[in-house]
Design an enzyme around this catalytic site. Structure first.
Site, PDB file in Angstrom:
ATOM      1  N   ASP A 145      13.306 -11.917  12.512  1.00 52.22           N
ATOM      2  CA  ASP A 145      12.565 -10.653  12.466  1.00 52.22           C
ATOM      3  C   ASP A 145      13.542  -9.516  12.189  1.00 52.22           C
ATOM      4  O   ASP A 145      14.734  -9.636  12.456  1.00 52.22           O
ATOM      5  CB  ASP A 145      11.935 -10.342  13.837  1.00 52.22           C
ATOM      6  CG  ASP A 145      10.743 -11.235  14.161  1.00 52.22           C
ATOM      7  OD1 ASP A 145      10.426 -12.129  13.369  1.00 52.22           O
ATOM      8  OD2 ASP A 145      10.147 -11.015  15.240  1.00 52.22           O
ATOM      9  N   ARG A 181      10.915 -12.096   4.046  1.00 49.23           N
ATOM     10  CA  ARG A 181       9.578 -11.628   4.454  1.00 49.23           C
ATOM     11  C   ARG A 181       9.584 -10.106   4.349  1.00 49.23           C
ATOM     12  O   ARG A 181      10.401  -9.453   4.994  1.00 49.23           O
ATOM     13  CB  ARG A 181       9.312 -12.054   5.897  1.00 49.23           C
ATOM     14  CG  ARG A 181       7.957 -11.615   6.404  1.00 49.23           C
ATOM     15  CD  ARG A 181       7.672 -12.264   7.742  1.00 49.23           C
ATOM     16  NE  ARG A 181       8.242 -11.548   8.847  1.00 49.23           N
ATOM     17  CZ  ARG A 181       8.859 -12.108   9.887  1.00 49.23           C
ATOM     18  NH1 ARG A 181       9.032 -13.414   9.954  1.00 49.23           N
ATOM     19  NH2 ARG A 181       9.330 -11.374  10.868  1.00 49.23           N
TER      20      ARG A 181
HETATM   21  C1  LIG Z   1       3.690 -11.823   9.454  1.00 49.69           C
HETATM   22  C2  LIG Z   1       4.203 -10.478   9.873  1.00 49.69           C
HETATM   23  C3  LIG Z   1       5.491 -10.373  10.350  1.00 49.69           C
HETATM   24  C4  LIG Z   1       5.994  -9.122  10.732  1.00 49.69           C
HETATM   25  N1  LIG Z   1       7.306  -9.010  11.132  1.00 49.69           N
HETATM   26  C5  LIG Z   1       7.833  -7.780  11.332  1.00 49.69           C
HETATM   27  C6  LIG Z   1       9.230  -7.607  11.596  1.00 49.69           C
HETATM   28  O1  LIG Z   1      10.000  -8.574  11.693  1.00 49.69           O
HETATM   29  N2  LIG Z   1       9.702  -6.332  11.745  1.00 49.69           N
HETATM   30  C7  LIG Z   1       8.891  -5.220  11.646  1.00 49.69           C
HETATM   31  O2  LIG Z   1       9.382  -4.086  11.765  1.00 49.69           O
HETATM   32  N3  LIG Z   1       7.562  -5.371  11.450  1.00 49.69           N
HETATM   33  C8  LIG Z   1       7.020  -6.598  11.286  1.00 49.69           C
HETATM   34  N4  LIG Z   1       5.665  -6.712  11.035  1.00 49.69           N
HETATM   35  C9  LIG Z   1       4.776  -5.536  11.224  1.00 49.69           C
HETATM   36  C10 LIG Z   1       4.746  -4.650   9.976  1.00 49.69           C
HETATM   37  O3  LIG Z   1       5.968  -3.964   9.824  1.00 49.69           O
HETATM   38  C11 LIG Z   1       3.614  -3.613  10.064  1.00 49.69           C
HETATM   39  O4  LIG Z   1       3.837  -2.783  11.160  1.00 49.69           O
HETATM   40  C12 LIG Z   1       2.229  -4.199  10.185  1.00 49.69           C
HETATM   41  O5  LIG Z   1       2.097  -5.331   9.380  1.00 49.69           O
HETATM   42  C13 LIG Z   1       1.161  -3.165   9.751  1.00 49.69           C
HETATM   43  O6  LIG Z   1       1.365  -2.774   8.432  1.00 49.69           O
HETATM   44  P1  LIG Z   1       0.452  -3.270   7.201  1.00 49.69           P
HETATM   45  O7  LIG Z   1       1.385  -3.759   6.141  1.00 49.69           O
HETATM   46  O8  LIG Z   1      -0.548  -4.232   7.638  1.00 49.69           O
HETATM   47  O9  LIG Z   1      -0.153  -1.954   6.591  1.00 49.69           O
HETATM   48  P2  LIG Z   1      -0.976  -0.741   7.209  1.00 49.69           P
HETATM   49  O10 LIG Z   1      -1.043   0.270   6.124  1.00 49.69           O
HETATM   50  O11 LIG Z   1      -0.406  -0.347   8.520  1.00 49.69           O
HETATM   51  O12 LIG Z   1      -2.388  -1.386   7.451  1.00 49.69           O
HETATM   52  C14 LIG Z   1      -3.257  -1.722   6.387  1.00 49.69           C
HETATM   53  C15 LIG Z   1      -4.598  -2.077   6.991  1.00 49.69           C
HETATM   54  O13 LIG Z   1      -4.472  -3.286   7.754  1.00 49.69           O
HETATM   55  C16 LIG Z   1      -5.199  -3.199   8.954  1.00 49.69           C
HETATM   56  N5  LIG Z   1      -4.268  -3.226  10.094  1.00 49.69           N
HETATM   57  C17 LIG Z   1      -2.921  -3.083  10.050  1.00 49.69           C
HETATM   58  N6  LIG Z   1      -2.391  -3.196  11.272  1.00 49.69           N
HETATM   59  C18 LIG Z   1      -3.422  -3.409  12.102  1.00 49.69           C
HETATM   60  C19 LIG Z   1      -3.525  -3.587  13.496  1.00 49.69           C
HETATM   61  N7  LIG Z   1      -2.444  -3.591  14.288  1.00 49.69           N
HETATM   62  N8  LIG Z   1      -4.760  -3.790  14.017  1.00 49.69           N
HETATM   63  C20 LIG Z   1      -5.851  -3.793  13.241  1.00 49.69           C
HETATM   64  N9  LIG Z   1      -5.808  -3.628  11.911  1.00 49.69           N
HETATM   65  C21 LIG Z   1      -4.620  -3.432  11.354  1.00 49.69           C
HETATM   66  C22 LIG Z   1      -5.968  -1.913   8.902  1.00 49.69           C
HETATM   67  O14 LIG Z   1      -7.215  -2.157   8.303  1.00 49.69           O
HETATM   68  C23 LIG Z   1      -5.138  -1.053   7.981  1.00 49.69           C
HETATM   69  O15 LIG Z   1      -5.867  -0.060   7.339  1.00 49.69           O
HETATM   70  C24 LIG Z   1       5.158  -7.964  10.655  1.00 49.69           C
HETATM   71  C25 LIG Z   1       3.868  -8.086  10.162  1.00 49.69           C
HETATM   72  C26 LIG Z   1       3.391  -9.303   9.756  1.00 49.69           C
HETATM   73  C27 LIG Z   1       2.005  -9.387   9.221  1.00 49.69           C
END
Ligand SMILES: Cc1cc2nc3c(=O)[nH]c(=O)nc-3n(C[C@H](O)[C@H](O)[C@H](O)COP(=O)(O)OP(=O)(O)OC[C@H]3O[C@@H](n4cnc5c(N)ncnc54)[C@H](O)[C@@H]3O)c2cc1C
Length: 314
Positions: A136, A186
């Site tokens: 991560d 990732r």
């Molecule tokens: C497989 C995976 C691994 C990850 N690993 C890391 C890591 O190692 N380090 C790190 O900093 N971050 C990590 N993240 C978190 C990432 O950085 C984001 O904070 C998170 O994915 C939300 O961003 P988004 O790309 O979905 O976009 P956003 O623009 O935040 O969301 C797009 C849409 O997705 C939906 N959505 C997003 N988040 C949520 C939520 N929590 N609850 C409900 N609906 C939601 C909503 O409909 C939103 O409008 C990871 C995420 C995933 C999916």
């Protein structure tokens, strides 16, 4: 980042809240939406159900910033056991770890040795296909150390992958470097609170950077080098934009990999798998879920409504 988000990310860093809030029933109830349970058995059962729908999984035991060596050793022992269970159950599951959970704050070499042990065991976790051990990405202060340990580990074993964050201005350079290694990467937007000098403050800039970095990770040069790119986002607009662009480049759906978090955008996870994309879900489990849960709320402040609803129904 608006003030509610900032407040929630701050709450994720509060020790006082971390020790008290998880005891409250309504907080536990709301967190349950994002995790199948605290026990590894519950995570493995959820992984089986997802596998039956053609979705692979990433498993992670929640925990970060471990300050005692014995605790980090316990984490390693836990993952070694989990990898055995994944192999015995023949699950399409890989493991993702935080380096501060393996002792990065204590001693970099100790952390590296722990990481190397897990990478070695992941390699043996599937006789058919080698599994990647994912790292991560945490707060910006850890990025250099994380990339350095990833690069060192990769010299020994290739089955290690690293997360990079599109909100950081530096990530384009970091992606160039991991692409040249042919690494497993990732891509995420980024979940922490970072100052504007190092991270794009505007969501549209983060989204645009995510798209550009995806293009780099899927470029002919990256594919020739053997890069495995996982676009980890729930953003359906971005997913559509990336898949349309990839189709125009002649990239097969089966070579495009997306990942989401357990419990978020389930219909989209299933649609991707059904249509022939590689679809993955990260399942978190364990008792140390409070900081992680606060970051999930910060990503979508509307989630706070779940918390409130749980308060009134408990
Ligand atoms: C497989 C995976 C691994 C990850 N690993 C890391 C890591 O190692 N380090 C790190 O900093 N971050 C990590 N993240 C978190 C990432 O950085 C984001 O904070 C998170 O994915 C939300 O961003 P988004 O790309 O979905 O976009 P956003 O623009 O935040 O969301 C797009 C849409 O997705 C939906 N959505 C997003 N988040 C949520 C939520 N929590 N609850 C409900 N609906 C939601 C909503 O409909 C939103 O409008 C990871 C995420 C995933 C999916």
């Amino acid at each position: 980042m608006n003030s509610i988000r900032r407040m929630l990310v701050k709450a994720s860093e509060s020790r006082w809240l971390r020790e008290r809030a998880p005891r409250l029933g309504f907080v536990r109830g709301a967190a349950a939406r994002f995790m199948p349970g605290e026990k590894p058995e519950e995570a493995l059962a959820a992984a089986r159900t997802l596998a039956d729908s053609g979705i692979s999984t990433l498993l992670t035991q929640l925990g970060e910033n471990i300050a005692v060596r014995a605790e980090a050793e316990k984490v390693v022992a836990h993952y070694l056991d989990l990898l055995e269970r994944v192999r015995d159950a023949d699950l399409p599951s890989e493991v993702s770890v935080k380096l501060t959970q393996l002792g990065l704050d204590l001693d970099r070499e100790f952390c590296f040795a722990n990481l190397a042990t897990l990478i070695e065991r992941s390699r043996a976790a599937s006789p058919a296909a080698e599994k990647t051990l994912w790292i991560d990405m945490e707060q910006s202060a850890y990025v250099d150390a994380t990339l350095e340990l990833h690069a060192r580990a990769r010299k020994k074993n290739r089955n290690v992958g690293v997360c990079v964050q599109a909100y950081l201005r530096r990530t384009e350079k970091d992606v160039e470097s991991v692409v040249s290694m042919g690494a497993a990467v990732r891509l995420v937007k980024g979940a922490y609170s970072e100052p504007p000098e190092i991270a794009f403050p505007k969501k549209e800039d983060v989204d645009e950077n995510f798209f550009r970095l995806s293009q780099m990770l899927l470029s002919p040069e990256a594919r020739r080098a053997g890069v495995r790119a996982v676009m980890a986002t729930h953003d359906r607009k971005l997913i559509a934009r990336i898949s349309e662009w990839a189709a125009a480049q002649g990239i097969a759906k089966s070579q495009l990999e997306f990942a989401m978090l357990f419990g978020i955008q389930r219909a989209e996870q299933l649609r991707l798998a059904r249509e022939g994309y590689r679809s993955g879900v990260l399942i978190s489990y364990g008792s140390f879920w409070f900081p992680w849960f606060m970051r999930r709320l910060a990503e979508r402040p509307a989630n706070v409504l779940f918390l409130v609803r749980n308060l009134f129904s408990s």
